[in-house]
Enzyme design. Structure first.
Site, short mmCIF file in Angstrom:
data_model
loop_
_atom_site.label_atom_id
_atom_site.label_comp_id
_atom_site.label_asym_id
_atom_site.label_seq_id
_atom_site.Cartn_x
_atom_site.Cartn_y
_atom_site.Cartn_z
N ARG A 54 0.85 -1.20 0.00
CA ARG A 54 0.00 0.00 0.00
C ARG A 54 0.88 1.24 0.00
O ARG A 54 2.05 1.19 0.36
CB ARG A 54 -0.89 0.01 1.24
CG ARG A 54 -1.66 -1.27 1.53
CD ARG A 54 -2.85 -1.54 0.68
NE ARG A 54 -4.04 -0.87 1.12
CZ ARG A 54 -4.97 -0.50 0.28
NH1 ARG A 54 -4.84 -0.70 -0.98
NH2 ARG A 54 -6.06 0.09 0.71
N CYS A 55 0.28 2.34 -0.37
CA CYS A 55 0.93 3.64 -0.37
C CYS A 55 1.55 3.90 1.01
O CYS A 55 0.90 3.63 2.01
CB CYS A 55 -0.09 4.72 -0.72
SG CYS A 55 0.59 6.37 -0.83
N PRO A 56 2.75 4.38 1.08
CA PRO A 56 3.65 4.88 0.04
C PRO A 56 4.70 3.86 -0.42
O PRO A 56 5.64 4.23 -1.12
CB PRO A 56 4.32 6.05 0.73
CG PRO A 56 4.51 5.56 2.13
CD PRO A 56 3.25 4.74 2.42
#
Length: 76
Positions: free
Chosen positions: A13-15
């Site tokens: 997932r981000c980042p």
């Protein structure tokens, strides 16, 4: 197109996809290509913004039938 390095950021997932791409780009020479694969839908906007902010070119961006996003970046 000859890919110099590939980064698999699927399931992250981000980042994390951007951070892995940033680290990988730092190991490449100017003009070399990096392929990043990711599954996070937010990465579609993230990689475009990342390329603009860093000066690295987003050469290609596509999503395959399995929902995996493919990004090819050219090191500045």
């Amino acid at each position: 197109m000859e890919i110099a390095l590939e980064v698999n950021a699927q399931g992250l997932r981000c980042p994390q996809p951007i951070l892995r791409a940033k680290r990988a780009l730092a190991t490449l020479e100017s003009g070399q290509l990096l392929l990043v694969t990711a599954t996070d839908s937010g990465s579609l906007q993230d990689f475009s913004a990342f390329a603009k902010q860093t000066g690295n070119a987003l050469v290609e961006q596509r999503t395959d039938e399995a929902g995996i996003h493919h990004f090819i970046l050219r090191r500045r």
